[in-house]
Design a protein around this motif. Sequence first.
Motif, PDB file in Angstrom:
ATOM      1  N   GLU A   1      -6.110 -11.819   4.151  1.00 26.41           N
ATOM      2  CA  GLU A   1      -5.750 -12.330   2.820  1.00 26.41           C
ATOM      3  C   GLU A   1      -6.690 -11.848   1.713  1.00 26.41           C
ATOM      4  O   GLU A   1      -6.367 -11.914   0.536  1.00 26.41           O
ATOM      5  CB  GLU A   1      -5.666 -13.868   2.824  1.00 26.41           C
ATOM      6  N   GLU A   2      -7.852 -11.317   2.076  1.00 26.27           N
ATOM      7  CA  GLU A   2      -8.804 -10.821   1.076  1.00 26.27           C
ATOM      8  C   GLU A   2      -8.563  -9.351   0.722  1.00 26.27           C
ATOM      9  O   GLU A   2      -9.214  -8.808  -0.173  1.00 26.27           O
ATOM     10  CB  GLU A   2     -10.232 -11.018   1.571  1.00 26.27           C
ATOM     11  N   GLY A   3      -7.670  -8.685   1.433  1.00 21.53           N
ATOM     12  CA  GLY A   3      -7.352  -7.290   1.151  1.00 21.53           C
ATOM     13  C   GLY A   3      -7.311  -6.453   2.412  1.00 21.53           C
ATOM     14  O   GLY A   3      -7.299  -6.977   3.527  1.00 21.53           O
ATOM     15  N   SER A   4      -7.316  -5.140   2.222  1.00 23.60           N
ATOM     16  CA  SER A   4      -7.183  -4.217   3.352  1.00 23.60           C
ATOM     17  C   SER A   4      -8.112  -3.028   3.171  1.00 23.60           C
ATOM     18  O   SER A   4      -8.401  -2.612   2.046  1.00 23.60           O
ATOM     19  CB  SER A   4      -5.748  -3.705   3.447  1.00 23.60           C
ATOM     20  N   LEU A   5      -8.562  -2.482   4.302  1.00 22.08           N
ATOM     21  CA  LEU A   5      -9.418  -1.307   4.301  1.00 22.08           C
ATOM     22  C   LEU A   5      -8.983  -0.411   5.446  1.00 22.08           C
ATOM     23  O   LEU A   5      -8.691  -0.888   6.547  1.00 22.08           O
ATOM     24  CB  LEU A   5     -10.880  -1.736   4.501  1.00 22.08           C
ATOM     25  N   GLY A   6      -8.904   0.890   5.164  1.00 26.55           N
ATOM     26  CA  GLY A   6      -8.528   1.836   6.204  1.00 26.55           C
ATOM     27  C   GLY A   6      -9.095   3.210   5.908  1.00 26.55           C
ATOM     28  O   GLY A   6      -9.775   3.411   4.890  1.00 26.55           O
ATOM     29  N   VAL A   7      -8.836   4.144   6.807  1.00 28.78           N
ATOM     30  CA  VAL A   7      -9.256   5.528   6.606  1.00 28.78           C
ATOM     31  C   VAL A   7      -8.062   6.451   6.839  1.00 28.78           C
ATOM     32  O   VAL A   7      -7.244   6.225   7.721  1.00 28.78           O
ATOM     33  CB  VAL A   7     -10.429   5.955   7.522  1.00 28.78           C
ATOM     34  N   VAL A   8      -7.990   7.492   5.999  1.00 32.96           N
ATOM     35  CA  VAL A   8      -6.956   8.509   6.139  1.00 32.96           C
ATOM     36  C   VAL A   8      -7.379   9.421   7.285  1.00 32.96           C
ATOM     37  O   VAL A   8      -8.456  10.012   7.250  1.00 32.96           O
ATOM     38  CB  VAL A   8      -6.780   9.316   4.832  1.00 32.96           C
ATOM     39  N   LEU A   9      -6.539   9.522   8.304  1.00 36.02           N
ATOM     40  CA  LEU A   9      -6.890  10.270   9.514  1.00 36.02           C
ATOM     41  C   LEU A   9      -6.612  11.770   9.421  1.00 36.02           C
ATOM     42  O   LEU A   9      -7.099  12.529  10.257  1.00 36.02           O
ATOM     43  CB  LEU A   9      -6.125   9.713  10.721  1.00 36.02           C
ATOM     44  N   ASN A  10      -5.850  12.195   8.430  1.00 38.33           N
ATOM     45  CA  ASN A  10      -5.402  13.592   8.420  1.00 38.33           C
ATOM     46  C   ASN A  10      -5.828  14.362   7.170  1.00 38.33           C
ATOM     47  O   ASN A  10      -5.082  15.186   6.657  1.00 38.33           O
ATOM     48  CB  ASN A  10      -3.885  13.665   8.624  1.00 38.33           C
ATOM     49  N   ARG A  11      -7.063  14.143   6.720  1.00 38.89           N
ATOM     50  CA  ARG A  11      -7.586  14.885   5.569  1.00 38.89           C
ATOM     51  C   ARG A  11      -8.941  15.518   5.907  1.00 38.89           C
ATOM     52  O   ARG A  11      -9.984  15.084   5.418  1.00 38.89           O
ATOM     53  CB  ARG A  11      -7.777  13.963   4.360  1.00 38.89           C
TER      54      ARG A  11
END
Length: 186
Positions: free
Chosen positions: A35-45
């Motif tokens: 509920e506080e947000g989202s964090l991720g990483v782009v795997l194909n750059r």
Amino acid sequence: MTEVSSLTGRLLVATPALADPNFDRAVVLLLDHDEEGSLGVVLNRPTPVGVADILESWGELAGEPGVVFQGGPVSLDSALGLAVIPGDEGPLGWRRVHGAIGLVDLETPPELLARALGSLRIFAGYAGWGPGQLEEELREGAWYVVESEPGDVSSPRPESLWRAVLRRQRSELAMVATYPDDPSLN
């Protein structure tokens, strides 16, 4: 506030309709979603910068291609390490995110993790969304949400990951993998 169902560990695959150039044909692994947000990483750059050029002690442990990946448009001056470590227990300096995928504490001496690492990727920056922002993008149809596989993190051909992830879906999403890079050329 409604409760958010966690998508941690799942992939966000950019739809052809997503107009943001930061995420054109991006495959994002969500490392945190609540509920506080989202964090991720782009795997194909992948970038042209070698891991050893930035984090010398981690260079030999990085999987092929041994380059730093642009994890997203936020905090490009920071680094995140992701590693696949099979089994129930991970070593000191590694925190499980989902399944065999976990975050590496890059302050940990690499020799403490070297024997356990199945693969390692280093990301400069990350992709982040504030509370409700990702959910709004999902409602707008900007992303497909699919299950991740440990091999997604360490794909030796990251430039083909968008198509590969879509192609393995057992639904109409597999057809999207054939979407042309530039539909105006059809």
